[in-house]
Every structure is written in structure tokens, then in C-alpha cells.
Design a protein around this motif. Structure first.
Motif, PDB file in Angstrom:
ATOM      1  N   HIS A  92      -5.772  51.947  12.457  1.00 29.65           N
ATOM      2  CA  HIS A  92      -7.062  51.617  13.053  1.00 29.65           C
ATOM      3  C   HIS A  92      -6.896  50.900  14.396  1.00 29.65           C
ATOM      4  O   HIS A  92      -6.004  50.073  14.570  1.00 29.65           O
ATOM      5  N   PHE A  93      -7.782  51.247  15.332  1.00 24.64           N
ATOM      6  CA  PHE A  93      -7.755  50.603  16.647  1.00 24.64           C
ATOM      7  C   PHE A  93      -7.868  49.084  16.532  1.00 24.64           C
ATOM      8  O   PHE A  93      -7.280  48.357  17.320  1.00 24.64           O
ATOM      9  N   SER A  94      -8.652  48.629  15.560  1.00 22.03           N
ATOM     10  CA  SER A  94      -8.861  47.183  15.406  1.00 22.03           C
ATOM     11  C   SER A  94      -7.542  46.454  15.127  1.00 22.03           C
ATOM     12  O   SER A  94      -7.315  45.344  15.625  1.00 22.03           O
ATOM     13  N   ILE A  95      -6.672  47.093  14.331  1.00 22.24           N
ATOM     14  CA  ILE A  95      -5.365  46.496  14.048  1.00 22.24           C
ATOM     15  C   ILE A  95      -4.463  46.584  15.274  1.00 22.24           C
ATOM     16  O   ILE A  95      -3.752  45.630  15.623  1.00 22.24           O
ATOM     17  N   LEU A  96      -4.499  47.729  15.952  1.00 25.51           N
ATOM     18  CA  LEU A  96      -3.664  47.908  17.143  1.00 25.51           C
ATOM     19  C   LEU A  96      -4.004  46.884  18.218  1.00 25.51           C
ATOM     20  O   LEU A  96      -3.119  46.405  18.940  1.00 25.51           O
ATOM     21  N   LYS A  97      -5.287  46.539  18.324  1.00 25.28           N
ATOM     22  CA  LYS A  97      -5.699  45.552  19.319  1.00 25.28           C
ATOM     23  C   LYS A  97      -5.060  44.188  19.044  1.00 25.28           C
ATOM     24  O   LYS A  97      -4.752  43.447  19.965  1.00 25.28           O
ATOM     25  N   GLN A  98      -4.871  43.885  17.763  1.00 22.42           N
ATOM     26  CA  GLN A  98      -4.293  42.592  17.387  1.00 22.42           C
ATOM     27  C   GLN A  98      -2.785  42.537  17.637  1.00 22.42           C
ATOM     28  O   GLN A  98      -2.255  41.477  17.986  1.00 22.42           O
ATOM     29  N   VAL A  99      -2.103  43.666  17.437  1.00 15.43           N
ATOM     30  CA  VAL A  99      -0.636  43.653  17.435  1.00 15.43           C
ATOM     31  C   VAL A  99      -0.029  44.643  18.437  1.00 15.43           C
ATOM     32  O   VAL A  99       1.106  45.056  18.291  1.00 15.43           O
ATOM     33  N   TRP A 100      -0.799  44.997  19.470  1.00 17.69           N
ATOM     34  CA  TRP A 100      -0.323  46.019  20.407  1.00 17.69           C
ATOM     35  C   TRP A 100       0.983  45.596  21.094  1.00 17.69           C
ATOM     36  O   TRP A 100       1.853  46.417  21.357  1.00 17.69           O
TER      37      TRP A 100
END
Length: 420
Positions: A92-100
Motif C-alpha cells: 500500500h502507498f500509505s506504508i511506502l510513504k512511511q518507510v520509503w
């Protein structure tokens, strides 16, 4: 009449029947193995690998599909592409935003760190050219979503951790494959290892894959979404297959990274809502149900094939030296890679137990096998040596790490059901 019988039993028909027999055996025994894995809570890929060893030339000799054969490469490449696409879909993009930042470091700096540590170890232990050793490091640098995705589906752990590991595995598969292509090209051309050349080709292959994957992935999401025309909503599973094939083949045709492309395409389809495209629950369910069903069959084929192709004579020949490289790969290269990639990401706020889990979540399999198959088929002089170390790494990481991943997660209290 006899002529007609001869046609029906021509060499190509007999070969096709022999291959279909192998498929039948793999699906039959693999299904039983999958049931046993489910009953005893063992990751199915480990059982499939052991079944392959049993069915291969080292034991019952019921499967004889060579590493460098076309059909083997078709299964490995399509299977790997399909599984990486699945990894993108469930990220999910939401997770990627946190740990990019973590994912970016793991799949770039981390791949280089792993590759160079393995290369240094292999060049010293086997006394081989550093470029050949670096090729081995590049092949082993990628993790394996084919092993990780089903484990995390069956044994849920913290969402941030599981999705970071899956995203890492997909990105490192792509970047590891890119590094392998670059180093292999240097060896074939006889050029020297140049950091700038490697970096530029690396960026070119990665960015090209991202662009192609994003474009075709968005279009695929549009085709199955609730748009004004609703073009292919009822053919969602077929759109998935077409997307995987189109992205991978177009990227490779344009000399971009096909694996990076299919992962990004999966991201686009799986995050359609974030792209202002409404995919109805019916289509979303159909896509995931289809991918789960096909993914199981592909895992079964891939890992049984890997097991059947293990050459124990080569493993015995290189023996303890190969195992030493694998131990360095698992217990030195991986921890250094994780620390160098996770500690700089202050925003992610990684906890100690999560970092330790990253040390262990490091299975190797499909991509390494596919890349090694390409290298072996090229006739590289040190191909057998690289093959021995690669297969040993696959065996050890899957049997030791994949099978114990649920236990390690439980001991570290990072399961989804544990208190955060």
C-alpha cells in the motif's frame, strides 16, 4: 494408418508428453505436500523444495527439466514476474510513504553492500576473478517474494514490517537483477569494473522499468475500474496476466528492468483508489482470488523444479567453501545491509526487535535461480562454481530461515496480534 500413428508419436509430441507427465507429477505430489505444510504449519515453499529433491535425479529421477532449458526459463521468468506483481499489488502507498527511505536504501545501497561483501568473500575463498565474484554477489543480493508473501499471508506480522519486507524483496529483486545484467555485461565485454558505469546503467534500467510499469499498470487499473465505459471489468483475471506479460516483455525489449516494471504495475493496480480509480469489490476480489490460485501453482512448479535441479555432486565438490560463503552472506552481509539501510531512516522509527527480524527475513530463491539459469546457459567458465554457491544459498535460506520465520516473529513479539 501406421504413418498417422508415427505422426502422433513424433519426437516433438513425445517431448511434450514427457513434459506434461512431469507437470502432472509435480502438481500431484505438490498438492499433497501443500496439504501437509498447511497441517503442520510449515511454509509450503520448503516442502516443495524437498519434494523436488526427492523427485529429481538425486533420488527417484521422475523429473528431468534442465536448468538451461527453454521451458525451465519460461516457468521461472513468468513465475517470478507474476509473484513480484503480486507483491506490488498487496503493498500500500500509505506504508511506502512511511518507510520509503528504508526501502530505497535496502534496494540500492543495500544491494551493493550485499553484493560486494559476498564478492570479497568469494574472491578470497575460491581465488576467482573479482568480477566473477561480484556476479555471484549480484545474483544473491535479491530476496524472494515467492517465499515471503505466502508466509506473511499465513502468519500475519506487523503490517509496517511485513509490507516493508515484501516491498524490499520486490525492489531488490529488480535492482539485484539489474546489477547482475550490468556485471555480466562487463564480464562478457572484458571491461573493467567502473562505479560510474554501473551506477548509470543501474539508474537507466530502473527508471525505464518504473515508467513503463506505471503507465501500463495505470491503464490496467483503468480497464477494470468503474469508469464510464467499464471496458474489461468482467475479464479482470485476464487483464492481470496481460499486464504482467506486457510490462515484462516491453521492458526487456526496451532494455529496461522487467522485474522493476511488473512490481510498479502491481503497485498501480493494487492502489487504484489512490489513483482516483474505483475498482469494485467484485473485481478486486476476483483479482486477488485469481492471483492467489495461480501463485500457488507457480510456487509449486518453481520450487519443485529448483529442488529437482540441485546437483549434489557439484555441491560436494565445492563443499565447505560454498557453505562458508553462504554463512557470510546470511550472518555478515545481511545484518550490515539492514543496519546501513534502517538506522538512517529516523522517520520510520524502527524498533530493535523489528531490525532483528529484518536480519532473519532474507530468503533467496526464484530470482537467483532464474538469473543463475541465464548465466549457466551462457557457458561462463566459472558457471558451475557460481551455480553450486547459489543453489546452496537457496537451500539453506529456505530450509533454515523461511521455515523458522513464524517462530522468530513470535519470539520477537512482532506478530499482528501482539501488543505494539
Amino acid at each position: 494408418m501406421q504413418k498417422g500413428v508415427a505422426i502422433l508419436h513424433s519426437e516433438s509430441v513425445l517431448l511434450a508428453q514427457e513434459f506434461l507427465t512431469s507437470i502432472l507429477i509435480m502438481f500431484l505430489i505438490g498438492t499433497i505436500g501443500g496439504k501437509l505444510a498447511s497441517k503442520f504449519n510449515i511454509p509450503d515453499v520448503v516442502i516443495f523444495l524437498l519434494i523436488g529433491i526427492l523427485l529429481g535425479s538425486n533420488a527417484l529421477d521422475l523429473i528431468d527439466i534442465h536448468t538451461d532449458s527453454t521451458i525451465n526459463q519460461v516457468i521461472l521468468l513468468f513465475g517470478a514476474a507474476f509473484i513480484i506483481f503480486h507483491g506490488g499489488m498487496i503493498t500500500h502507498f500509505s506504508i511506502l510513504k512511511q518507510v520509503w527511505k528504508t526501502i530505497t536504501l535496502l534496494s540500492s545501497l543495500g544491494v551493493l553492500i550485499t553484493a560486494f561483501i559476498v564478492a570479497i568473500a568469494a574472491s578470497l575463498i575460491f581465488q576467482i576473478d573479482f568480477k566473477v565474484a561480484l556476479l555471484l554477489g549480484a545474483i544473491l543480493a535479491s530476496t524472494d517474494p515467492a517465499a515471503l508473501v505466502p508466509i506473511f499471508q499465513k502468519f500475519p506480522i506487523r503490517r509496517k514490517v511485513s509490507q516493508t519486507v515484501i516491498a524490499e524483496s520486490a525492489f531488490t529483486d529488480a535492482t539485484g537483477a539489474i546489477l547482475t545484467v550490468v556485471v555480466f555485461g562487463i564480464i562478457q565485454s572484458g571491461a573493467s569494473v567502473n562505479g560510474l558505469t554501473i551506477s548509470w546503467q543501474f539508474i537507466q534500467l530502473a527508471l525505464g522499468g518504473i515508467v513503463v510499469g506505471a503507465a501500463i499498470g495505470w491503464f490496467a487499473a483503468f480497464l477494470i475500474s468503474e469508469n464510464d465505459r467499464g471496458l474489461l471489468r468482467e475479464f479482470t483475471p485476464m487483464v492481470v496476466v496481460l499486464t504482467v506479460l506486457a510490462v515484462y516483455l516491453l521492458c526487456e525489449k526496451l532494455h529496461f528492468s522487467g522485474f522493476m516494471g511488473v512490481f510498479v504495475a502491481g503497485l498501480m493496480v493494487g492502489n487504484a483508489k489512490s489513483l482516483k480509480l474505483t475498482v469494485l469489490p467484485e473485481q478486486e476480489h476476483a483479482a486477488h482470488q485469481f492471483i492467489d490460485a495461480v501463485g500457488l501453482k507457480l510456487r509449486m512448479l518453481i520450487f519443485i523444479l529448483l529442488g529437482s535441479q540441485v546437483d549434489f555432486a557439484i555441491l560436494k565438490h565445492y563443499g565447505w567453501s560454498s557453505l562458508l560463503v553462504v554463512v557470510i552472506f546470511m550472518f555478515i552481509a545481511r545484518p550490515i545491509t539492514v543496519l546501513a539501510s534502517l538506522l538512517p531512516d529516523r522517520k520510520a522509527k524502527w524498533k530493535r526487535e523489528e531490525i532483528v527480524f529484518f536480519f532473519w527475513a532474507r530468503e533467496t530463491g526464484v530470482i537467483a535461480a532464474a538469473l543463475m539459469g541465464i548465466v549457466v546457459s551462457s557457458g561462463l567458465p566459472d558457471g558451475k562454481l557460481l551455480s553450486a554457491v547459489t543453489f546452496l544459498a537457496i537451500l539453506v535460506t529456505l530450509i533454515v530461515q523461511a521455515s523458522s520465520t513464524p517462530y522468530v516473529a513470535r519470539k520477537l513479539n512482532i506478530r499482528e496480534s501482539d501488543d505494539l
